[in-house]
Design an enzyme around this catalytic site. Structure first.
Site, mmCIF file in Angstrom:
data_model
loop_
_atom_site.group_PDB
_atom_site.id
_atom_site.type_symbol
_atom_site.label_atom_id
_atom_site.label_comp_id
_atom_site.label_asym_id
_atom_site.label_seq_id
_atom_site.Cartn_x
_atom_site.Cartn_y
_atom_site.Cartn_z
ATOM 1 N NE ARG A 122 -3.762 2.422 0.774
ATOM 2 C CZ ARG A 122 -4.480 3.129 -0.088
ATOM 3 N NH1 ARG A 122 -4.303 2.946 -1.400
ATOM 4 N NH2 ARG A 122 -5.377 3.989 0.338
ATOM 5 N N GLY A 123 0.953 1.939 -1.134
ATOM 6 C CA GLY A 123 1.892 3.037 -1.292
ATOM 7 C C GLY A 123 1.786 4.103 -0.232
ATOM 8 C CG ASP A 153 -0.598 2.136 4.715
ATOM 9 O OD1 ASP A 153 -1.124 3.253 4.732
ATOM 10 O OD2 ASP A 153 -1.220 1.073 4.909
ATOM 11 C CB THR A 154 5.064 0.713 3.337
ATOM 12 O OG1 THR A 154 4.626 0.138 2.090
ATOM 13 C CG2 THR A 154 4.197 0.203 4.464
ATOM 14 C CD GLU A 172 -0.547 -4.844 -6.729
ATOM 15 O OE1 GLU A 172 -0.274 -3.810 -7.350
ATOM 16 O OE2 GLU A 172 -0.018 -5.156 -5.638
#
Length: 549
Positions: free
Chosen positions: A24-25, A27-28, A90
């Protein structure tokens, strides 16, 4: 997770990417995932990361392609992962690839509880609930996402709560990925090489004997016995345990070229420091290496100065670093204070036959009707991998009659490719040592060591040091008071004498009864060594009974 055996059955044996990162972009992307991606790249692990911040309603075809063409999918479950339909799509695709292509799936639970991911509870479940509200009319989609989360969360992976530092988590994950990639590699030594796995385990047990110091191991044996092969297998298997690693192949050959040692040193620093254009400051580079746990293999070392010119001293390296040296000369290993020396032995018969068959028949066993001929080759090669490969290629797709003739010829004349490799050890001897080697090859193989020493001493060959050097160079063996030599080395010695007679017009040594008969009956001169010849032949042969003179 999928086992290595199942992965070998996958129809996609060659992948574009080693790892696909699912995350999850928001978030991390700018913290944990970016550091993980950097660590994977430093280990030359081909990793796909989706850098697009804006996505459409469906995951793109390029993303589907990347997932399908990755060996491993690494899923970073963060608190907001389940709030993204693209992440969940995904995930569904990843699990499909696991079923269809035996893709390896590794979850990383980043600041979330695995049970919350599995059951969609806690903060992770709250994120999923928001998505549920948006897709409440699409029950099939929601069901597929729930099932995917439950399935993926059940796989063995990494929980960030078990690590004090994120750097430790990343290091552990990267090491695990390297190990899994090695297991599923089509070039894995287990699949490609013969008789290696048991030796690798033996050497691994030696390497694990000490860990508080720089540990050195020598792999010793004569040319063609498989030292480089076993060293490469060890290197490929354990190099991921180190912060830097380098396999310097053909040190002898490279060091003889103009600027060869400088080139090898540059390659060494470049590989260990992971820098393509490393700064040419030796002291600085060694200081940098002193804080890294490294693995180095020096392959085919023929003198102490070769390694000394490259690393100067073991004191430069961090404890727990390991250095492996392959050589034909045991004295080099003593000079370096090598902790353990592993002597390479010939292959056992079943392994030798399999290796030969792979080259002679392109399968693991001889063709029907060629069993006895193959056995004769086994007797000749005596388990030496070089000879088995060379002869297998030489005899490939030849008729039986040709095999018979070739085997008879090999008993008298060593194959040039085998001779070229074996002769390197002979060329490194001084004149006295060469004479001892040739005498053993022509006359003294299998004789009592004390009688041999007495004869060699009479000949002025300084046998104490000469015999010691030949033993260290794996050219002879002294056991049970007998001096012996491998048949291929004996063939080398006799071929050298034959070539000398062609070049000089006379012979220094005779061993075949027909040649001896000619000399004794026709008073032919044997290179002014007739006296030595008589002594030697009386030592080994009973000429009168053999020749019926």
């Amino acid at each position: 997770m999928a086992s290595s055996s199942s992965s070998s059955l996958s129809p996609r044996n060659i992948n574009k990417y080693d790892v696909f990162l699912s995350f999850r972009g928001e978030d991390t992307r700018d913290n944990f995932t970016s550091h993980l991606y950097s660590a994977l790249s430093l280990k030359s692990i081909q990793t796909f990361i989706d850098d697009q911040l804006n996505r459409g309603d469906e995951i793109s075809q390029s993303l589907v392609y990347a997932i399908e063409n990755s060996a491993i999918s690494l899923i970073i479950f963060s608190e907001g992962y389940a709030s993204s339909r693209w992440c969940l799509d995904e995930l569904v695709k990843i699990l499909q690839c696991k079923r269809e292509y035996a893709q390896i799936v590794i979850p990383v639970f980043y600041r979330v509880d695995p049970s919350d991911v599995r059951n969609q509870t806690g903060p992770f479940g709250d994120s999923f609930s928001k998505l549920e509200e948006r897709f409440k009319e699409n029950s099939e989609k929601l069901k597929s996402w729930r099932n995917a989360l439950k399935e993926a969360a059940s796989f063995s992976g990494f929980d960030s709560q078990n690590f004090r530092l994120e750097s430790e988590l990343i290091k552990k994950a990267v090491h695990h990925i390297l190990k899994r990639l090695a297991e599923m590699s089509p070039c894995n030594y287990k699949n490609q090489l013969v008789g290696v796995e048991s030796r690798v385990k033996e050497i691994e047990s030696l390497l694990g004997a000490e860990s508080k110091y720089v540990y050195t191991l020598g792999i010793w044996g004569f040319g063609g016995i498989g030292k480089t092969t076993i060293a490469r297998a060890i290197f490929d298997k354990i190099s991921s345990n180190f912060e830097g690693s380098c396999f310097l192949q053909n040190v002898r050959e490279e060091s003889q070229r103009p600027g060869g040692l400088a080139y090898l040193r540059q390659e060494l620093f470049s590989k260990l420091l992971k820098e393509e254009n490393v700064i040419l400051d030796i002291d600085l580079n060694f200081r940098r290496l002193s804080s890294r746990k490294v693995l180095i293999v020096f392959d085919d070392v023929t003198c102490f100065n070769q390694v000394e010119s490259l690393i100067r001293s073991l004191d430069w390296f961090m404890p727990e670093s390991q250095i492996i040296i392959t050589t034909r000369d045991k004295q080099i290993l003593r000079n370096w204070g090598v902790k353990k020396i592993y002597e390479m032995k010939a292959l056992m018969f079943n392994h030798a036959l399999e290796l030969f068959s792979r080259h002679a028949f392109r399968q693991n066993y001889p063709d029907v009707g060629y069993e006895e001929l193959s056995r004769k080759v086994m007797e000749y090669a005596q388990g030496v991998p070089l000879a088995l490969k060379v002869l297998g290629c030489f005899l490939f797709e030849r008729e039986k009659e040709v095999w018979e003739d070739a085997i008879n010829k090999l008993r008298r004349i060593l194959h040039p490719s085998i001779q070229e490799v074996l002769k390197l050890s002979y060329d490194g001897l001084d004149d006295k040592e060469k004479n001892i080697f040739l005498d053993v090859a022509c006359f003294l193989n299998g004789e009592d060591i004390y009688s041999v020493m007495k004869f060699l001493d009479t000949s002025g060959f300084y046998p104490e040091i000469g015999i010691s050097v030949l033993i260290d160079k794996s050219l002879i063996v002294v056991s049970c008071n007998k001096i012996t030599m491998h048949d291929l080395l004996q063939g080398l010695g006799r071929e050298i004498v034959q070539q000398e007679s062609i070049n000089r017009g006379n012979r220094s040594r005779l061993w075949h009864h027909e040649d001896i008969y000619e000399v004794l009956t026709h008073n032919m001169v044997c290179n002014n060594e007739f006296g030595r010849l008589t002594i030697i032949t009386n030592l080994r042969y009973r000429i009168v009974s053999e020749l019926s003179i």
